[in-house]
Design an enzyme around this catalytic site. Structure first.
Site, PDB file in Angstrom:
ATOM      1  N   ARG A 149       0.659  -1.189   0.041  1.00 13.63           N
ATOM      2  CA  ARG A 149      -0.148  -0.100  -0.066  1.00 13.63           C
ATOM      3  C   ARG A 149       0.872   1.249  -0.215  1.00 13.63           C
ATOM      4  O   ARG A 149       0.777   2.283  -0.810  1.00 13.63           O
ATOM      5  CB  ARG A 149      -1.051   0.163   1.225  1.00 13.63           C
ATOM      6  CG  ARG A 149      -1.988  -1.105   1.101  1.00 13.63           C
ATOM      7  CD  ARG A 149      -2.874  -1.150   2.338  1.00 13.63           C
ATOM      8  NE  ARG A 149      -3.842  -1.853   2.379  1.00 13.63           N
ATOM      9  CZ  ARG A 149      -3.781  -3.268   3.169  1.00 13.63           C
ATOM     10  NH1 ARG A 149      -2.413  -3.580   3.672  1.00 13.63           N
ATOM     11  NH2 ARG A 149      -4.444  -4.048   3.078  1.00 13.63           N
ATOM     12  N   ILE A 150       1.865   1.359   0.826  1.00 15.97           N
ATOM     13  CA  ILE A 150       2.592   2.457   1.084  1.00 15.97           C
ATOM     14  C   ILE A 150       3.434   2.680  -0.100  1.00 15.97           C
ATOM     15  O   ILE A 150       3.572   3.800  -0.817  1.00 15.97           O
ATOM     16  CB  ILE A 150       3.557   2.559   2.364  1.00 15.97           C
ATOM     17  CG1 ILE A 150       2.581   2.416   3.500  1.00 15.97           C
ATOM     18  CG2 ILE A 150       4.395   3.514   2.319  1.00 15.97           C
ATOM     19  CD1 ILE A 150       3.406   2.242   4.854  1.00 15.97           C
ATOM     20  N   ASP A 169       9.792  -6.366  -5.964  1.00 13.83           N
ATOM     21  CA  ASP A 169       8.767  -7.068  -5.067  1.00 13.83           C
ATOM     22  C   ASP A 169       8.432  -8.236  -5.435  1.00 13.83           C
ATOM     23  O   ASP A 169       7.747  -8.580  -6.677  1.00 13.83           O
ATOM     24  CB  ASP A 169       7.631  -6.300  -4.899  1.00 13.83           C
ATOM     25  CG  ASP A 169       6.647  -6.890  -3.752  1.00 13.83           C
ATOM     26  OD1 ASP A 169       6.598  -8.012  -3.510  1.00 13.83           O
ATOM     27  OD2 ASP A 169       5.748  -5.999  -3.168  1.00 13.83           O
ATOM     28  N   CYS A 228      11.461   4.172   5.846  1.00 15.63           N
ATOM     29  CA  CYS A 228      10.483   4.706   6.605  1.00 15.63           C
ATOM     30  C   CYS A 228       9.637   3.412   6.984  1.00 15.63           C
ATOM     31  O   CYS A 228       8.436   3.568   7.425  1.00 15.63           O
ATOM     32  CB  CYS A 228       9.627   5.893   6.005  1.00 15.63           C
ATOM     33  SG  CYS A 228      10.440   7.358   5.821  1.00 15.63           S
ATOM     34  N   ASP A 254      13.781   6.893   9.235  1.00 21.87           N
ATOM     35  CA  ASP A 254      12.734   7.303  10.309  1.00 21.87           C
ATOM     36  C   ASP A 254      12.553   6.202  11.408  1.00 21.87           C
ATOM     37  O   ASP A 254      11.686   6.430  12.237  1.00 21.87           O
ATOM     38  CB  ASP A 254      11.305   7.748   9.659  1.00 21.87           C
ATOM     39  CG  ASP A 254      10.443   8.154  10.272  1.00 21.87           C
ATOM     40  OD1 ASP A 254      10.522   9.100  11.180  1.00 21.87           O
ATOM     41  OD2 ASP A 254       9.136   7.499  10.407  1.00 21.87           O
ATOM     42  N   GLU A 259      14.443   1.562  19.564  1.00 20.56           N
ATOM     43  CA  GLU A 259      13.818   3.120  19.796  1.00 20.56           C
ATOM     44  C   GLU A 259      13.430   3.445  21.293  1.00 20.56           C
ATOM     45  O   GLU A 259      13.009   2.177  21.846  1.00 20.56           O
ATOM     46  CB  GLU A 259      12.889   2.977  18.770  1.00 20.56           C
ATOM     47  CG  GLU A 259      12.897   2.904  17.159  1.00 20.56           C
ATOM     48  CD  GLU A 259      11.740   3.025  16.278  1.00 20.56           C
ATOM     49  OE1 GLU A 259      10.901   3.127  16.960  1.00 20.56           O
ATOM     50  OE2 GLU A 259      12.138   3.248  15.032  1.00 20.56           O
ATOM     51  N   HIS A 277      10.745   8.328  14.081  1.00 19.45           N
ATOM     52  CA  HIS A 277       9.633   7.392  13.915  1.00 19.45           C
ATOM     53  C   HIS A 277       8.390   8.360  13.769  1.00 19.45           C
ATOM     54  O   HIS A 277       7.538   7.988  14.258  1.00 19.45           O
ATOM     55  CB  HIS A 277       9.223   6.236  14.834  1.00 19.45           C
ATOM     56  CG  HIS A 277       8.639   5.151  14.246  1.00 19.45           C
ATOM     57  ND1 HIS A 277       8.890   3.814  14.607  1.00 19.45           N
ATOM     58  CD2 HIS A 277       7.795   4.857  13.273  1.00 19.45           C
ATOM     59  CE1 HIS A 277       8.368   2.943  13.974  1.00 19.45           C
ATOM     60  NE2 HIS A 277       7.624   3.568  13.214  1.00 19.45           N
ATOM     61  N   GLY A 279       6.720   8.532  10.834  1.00 21.17           N
ATOM     62  CA  GLY A 279       6.115   8.461   9.461  1.00 21.17           C
ATOM     63  C   GLY A 279       4.721   8.236   9.458  1.00 21.17           C
ATOM     64  O   GLY A 279       3.807   9.182   8.734  1.00 21.17           O
TER      65      GLY A 279
END
Length: 531
Positions: A149-150, A169, A228, A254, A259, A277, A279
């Site tokens: 999707r992104i 992909d 990201c 990102d 983290e 982070h 995004g």
């Protein structure tokens, strides 16, 4: 009342939707031990990336039916353990997709125009216009690793910037890539020809560290890399060395392996720009994600199908609408069979006839197995873990799809590999109600619900009357009767609908009637014919 635990921040609009349905407890900053101690009180838990839902958490969640991830990645959730426990995992993959795509484009433009050093330089009192010359992205090649999707959204935005877009992909088709304005290439070609490489894959055992020293060495000296997606896909140590040796033009991150990444040595590189982070961190995305995950969790708790399943087959809305009643039918048929025959087959052949065969029938197979195994399992079995439970019991399962053979629009049929004759069951939907239409090769037609007394006997006069007399003496009313026989005097099956369940002592008495071969009670959930 259902109870839902929320361990991290989600938007108020999502919380309001949850509170209209269940009691919602917000407990942030829980340690692993604290979460394990309280999870047994809840039917659902909603997390973001900071809460780890491990196998021991899932095992302790005796009431737990669904884990909701307010976002896309589920690497902090043990999905395999959830599946074995029968716990659905759902996420919200589309709510922040545009926000992440915009962040990707923003970081790409910031790299290209050297915005970060330019801003820092001017704020420090220096006017370094000549040394901060950038490049335009128009005409440059953007390589997308992952076209979900992104990735597809990034591709469309990059095309608007007049970029050439290529993608690697292994799960995407040429047609899908073309519809996003991209060309499918190998990973080798993408790395060696791209001016910008952007990563858009989930973090899995296969993708962890997929961009390491060897892959970074293939990039052009003028290339930039952007991540990201999830920390860990890019080998951070390899990237640090590559930037230190000035073998690529720069990078933008990102996401990080650990983290918050405040002590990460990568941040010291002047060739890196980094964000914490961010995004999906837009007001619009947070509202959308919260609404999506709230609805997905509610759908599962209500016994429905989530639009965003992680450990169940995905069904488009139209398919869900069509298959929902057949899922209920399949579960009823599986439960009917095991209560009638009392033993599991070693092999099951499921046939889907008519219109139903046009859809993804894996969900129906799971529903049938859930009905088959639930009555005899000490652990909960549902559509999430039914296939796993069947495999553990050594049951071989096959699916067949074929055109309509009967006058019914769709038929679900199960045949079993057993000695001593055919064992089978079939059903359909008639006037929006689940009907049994065949049992052990004999035609029947009755609503498959409630209390049913089922018997197999040799066709002789007086059997129906004898059974009716015994039930009448116990004041058990018969609501319907269905009979089927192979031939006069041959094998016959009878199903009597009862207003209440017949106790075991009555079954023993009925079994003593001459020519009765077997008699069983089959108890299924009532079906509301008014719904």
């Amino acid at each position: 009342m259902k109870k839902i635990l929320v361990t991290e921040t989600i938007s108020q609009v999502g919380l309001e939707r949850l509170r209209r349905y269940a009691q919602v407890d917000i407990c942030k900053g829980l340690s692993h031990e604290q979460l394990r101690d309280i999870i047994g009180q809840y039917d659902a838990i909603i997390v973001r990336s900071g809460t780890k839902v491990t196998s021991d958490i899932l095992s302790a969640g005796k009431r737990l039916r669904v884990v909701g991830r307010a976002g896309t990645g589920v690497d902090n959730i043990d999905v395999d353990a959830a599946t074995k426990e029968g716990v659905a995992v759902v996420n919200a993959p589309t709510g922040n997709a545009n926000a992440v795509a915009e962040q990707t484009i923003a970081l790409m433009l910031a790299l290209a125009r050297r915005l970060y050093p330019a801003i820092a330089s001017l704020k420090a009192g220096r006017w370094e216009k000549s040394s901060l010359q950038g490049i335009e992205v128009r005409g440059k090649t953007l390589g997308l690793i992952g076209l979900g999707r992104i990735g597809s959204l990034v591709a469309s935005k990059a095309k608007a910037l007049e970029m050439r877009v290529i993608t690697f992909d292994p799960y995407a088709s040429e047609e899908r890539a073309a519809s996003s304005g991209a060309s499918l290439v190998s990973l080798e070609e993408l790395l060696t020809t791209s001016d910008f490489v952007s990563i858009h894959t989930p973090l899995t055992p296969e993708t962890r560290g997929m961009i390491g020293a060897e892959e970074l060495a293939k990039l052009k000296p003028s290339a930039y890399i952007i991540n990201c997606a999830r920390g860990g896909i890019v080998d951070e140590q390899a990237l640090k060395v590559t930037l230190e040796e000035k073998r690529i033009a720069g990078a933008a991150l990102d996401v990080f392996v650990e983290e918050p990444a405040v002590d990460n040595e990568l941040l010291e590189s002047p060739r890196l720009i980094a964000t914490p982070h961010l995004g999906g961190s837009t007001a619009e995305a947070q509202d959308s994600v919260a609404i999506d995950i709230a609805q997905a969790v509610i759908d599962v708790l209500e016994g429905g199908i989530s639009a965003t399943p992680v450990n169940m087959p995905y069904l488009p809305p139209k398919a869900t609408e069509f298959l929902r009643p057949y899922m209920d039918l399949a579960q009823r048929l599986g439960s009917f069979f095991i209560q009638w025959h009392g033993r599991l087959p070693g092999k099951i052949e499921l046939t889907y006839e008519g219109k139903v065969r046009q859809y993804d029938t894996r969900i129906l197979t799971s529903a049938f197995l859930a009905g088959l195994l639930s009555p005899i399992s000490t652990e909960p079995v549902n559509m999430v873990n039914a296939l796993h439970a069947a495999e553990e019991r050594g049951i071989a399962i096959s699916e067949i799809r074929q055109g309509r053979r009967e006058h019914f629009e769709s038929v679900l049929r199960a045949r079993f590999d057993v000695a001593g004759g055919e064992q089978s069951i079939a059903g359909t939907m008639l006037q929006d109600s689940p009907y049994l239409v065949s049992l052990d090769g004999q035609r029947l037609e009755c609503l498959v619900q409630g209390h049913m007394l089922v018997d197999s006997h040799r066709d002789r006069p007086g059997i129906v009357g004898a059974m009716g007399q015994i039930l009448g003496e116990k004041e058990i009313n018969i609501s319907f009767a269905q009979l089927s026989r192979t031939s006069r005097g041959g094998r016959s099956i009878m199903i009597l609908g009862l207003d209440e369940k017949a106790p075991p002592d009555i079954l023993s008495e009925l079994a003593q009637i001459p020519n009765i071969c077997r008699v069983r009670m089959v108890d299924l959930a009532p079906f509301d014919q008014t719904r």
